[in-house]
Each structure stands twice: as structure tokens, then as C-alpha cells.
Design an enzyme around this catalytic site. Structure first.
Site, short mmCIF file in Angstrom:
data_model
loop_
_atom_site.label_atom_id
_atom_site.label_comp_id
_atom_site.label_asym_id
_atom_site.label_seq_id
_atom_site.Cartn_x
_atom_site.Cartn_y
_atom_site.Cartn_z
N CYS A 83 0.83 -1.21 0.00
CA CYS A 83 0.00 0.00 0.00
C CYS A 83 0.86 1.26 0.00
O CYS A 83 0.53 2.26 -0.65
CB CYS A 83 -0.93 0.00 1.21
SG CYS A 83 -2.08 -1.38 1.25
N ASP A 105 -20.52 13.38 -14.90
CA ASP A 105 -21.94 13.17 -14.66
C ASP A 105 -22.20 12.34 -13.40
O ASP A 105 -23.33 11.93 -13.14
CB ASP A 105 -22.61 12.51 -15.87
CG ASP A 105 -21.96 11.17 -16.24
OD1 ASP A 105 -20.99 10.78 -15.58
OD2 ASP A 105 -22.44 10.55 -17.21
#
Length: 221
Positions: free
Chosen positions: A46, A138
Site C-alpha cells: 500500500c 456526470d
């Protein structure tokens, strides 16, 4: 992917982050967005991933993409770990250039289908997999990728797919295998030859195949 499908409106969730509490659609503010989860703070893979994402943040910004990460750790842990992430990039004095969502109760991860059942924490509870969601202006999901916790992502590839998504949102084309910006693109099957001649002034070429069908049409934008 479980939780949300391509074309769905992305949930307008509220969450605590390293920049304070946000409402997701307000955070995006009609821009493109990339939400990517990681299993745990203070872990090796990570750290390499978020360090890479940080080093590429200017390239995402140039494409009008807002970045935000997520894991099941606390805001306090995120803030502490962020210093390690930037130190990995030899930029210990610089802040992480994007926020991280704290999802300690796993409510958002569960809702979005992010949990990896094969990767559990010390308490025996699943942690977040390496999900990637690309959201359009959108607020709808344009791309989703799910990696297991053991496999780090390629953020250069995420830039490439964003280039493809943004191009194909504007032009009636598709991008072929291994496409990169500047390469030829393919004319969509539902575009007639007559319309293609108008839409693509640089011309359209056909790749001949044994079937004789003219569906492999290329153009240079």
C-alpha cells in the site's frame, strides 16, 4: 463488480477524510474522479502504491481528475502514514496531494463491494481490496477494476485508461489493445462509412480479414 455497475450513478456518500468531512459529489464538483481503496495503512504494498499515486498526481490533475483514496483505518492513522508515504518518495516535508477516506466501520466498503474476504486483519475482519473506480463528470461510474490485496496496481495504466475514457466520451471511436495517446483509434461499428468520412477528415482505413467484413476501421485523430 458487486455493489455498483458501470453506468450507475455513484453514491453521494458522506465520509470523514484527511481534509475533513466531505460529501462525495461536492468533492468531485463535476470533474472526473478516481477513488481507489487499499487494505491497510502502514503496510508495504500500500505504501508503494500511494507513493506512486502521489508522484503522478500532477498528471491526473492535468486530465482534470480528482484523486481520493480509502481504507478501513482512522483519519489519525491516515495522517501519520501519509508522512511515511511521502518519505518513500523522498518528499518527507510535502503533504500527500490527495485525501484519504476513513471507513473504520466498513460501511462504505461494504456498500461499494470493496472488501476482500481472503484478506483479514488481526481481529479476523476482512479489509478492503485494491478497488479502482473512475467516475465521470456526470457522477456515473465509467470504469471499475478489482485487484486482490496481494497485487499492487499499475497507476500508469490507470492514466492510460482515463485517456481512453475521456477521448471516447467525446469522439465516436474506441481504443484498441495497448492503445496509447497518439495511436490510431477504431471507428465504432454503428458509424456508417458515409458518416465516418465526415467525422474523420484524416481518413479511414480498413484491415482486411478472411470474412471480408469491413469492421476493422482505423483512423488517426
Amino acid at each position: 463488480m458487486p455493489g455498483i455497475l458501470l453506468g450507475d450513478e455513484f453514491p453521494n456518500f458522506e465520509a470523514d477524510t484527511t481534509i475533513g468531512r466531505i460529501k462525495f459529489h461536492d468533492f468531485l464538483d463535476k470533474s472526473w474522479g478516481i477513488l481507489f481503496s487499499h487494505p491497510k495503512d502502514f503496510t508495504p504494498v500500500c505504501t508503494t502504491e500511494l507513493a506512486c499515486a502521489a508522484s503522478l498526481s500532477d498528471k491526473f490533475a492535468k486530465r482534470g481528475v480528482k484523486m481520493i483514496a480509502l481504507s478501513v483505518d482512522s483519519v489519525e492513522d491516515h495522517c501519520g502514514w501519509s508522512k511515511d508515504v511521502m518519505a518513500f518518495n523522498s518528499q518527507a516535508s510535502s503533504p500527500l496531494p490527495f485525501p484519504i477516506i476513513a471507513d473504520e466501520k466498513r460501511q462504505l466498503a461494504t456498500k461499494l463491494g470493496m472488501l476482500d474476504p481472503d484478506e483479514i486483519d488481526v481481529d479476523g475482519i476482512p479489509v478492503t481490496a485494491r478497488c479502482v473506480f473512475v467516475i465521470g463528470p456526470d457522477n456515473r461510474l465509467k470504469l471499475s477494476i478489482l485487484y486482490p490485496a496481494t497485487t499492487g496496481r499499475n497507476f500508469d495504466e490507470l492514466l492510460r485508461v482515463i485517456d481512453s475514457l475521456q477521448l471516447t466520451a467525446q469522439k465516436k471511436v474506441a481504443t484498441p489493445v495497448n492503445w496509447k495517446p497518439g495511436d490510431k483509434v477504431m471507428v465504432l461499428p454503428n458509424v456508417s462509412d458515409a458518416d465516418a468520412a465526415t467525422l474523420f477528415p484524416n481518413g479511414v482505413t480498413n484491415k482486411e480479414v478472411p470474412s471480408g467484413k469491413k469492421y476493422l476501421r482505423y483512423t488517426q485523430l
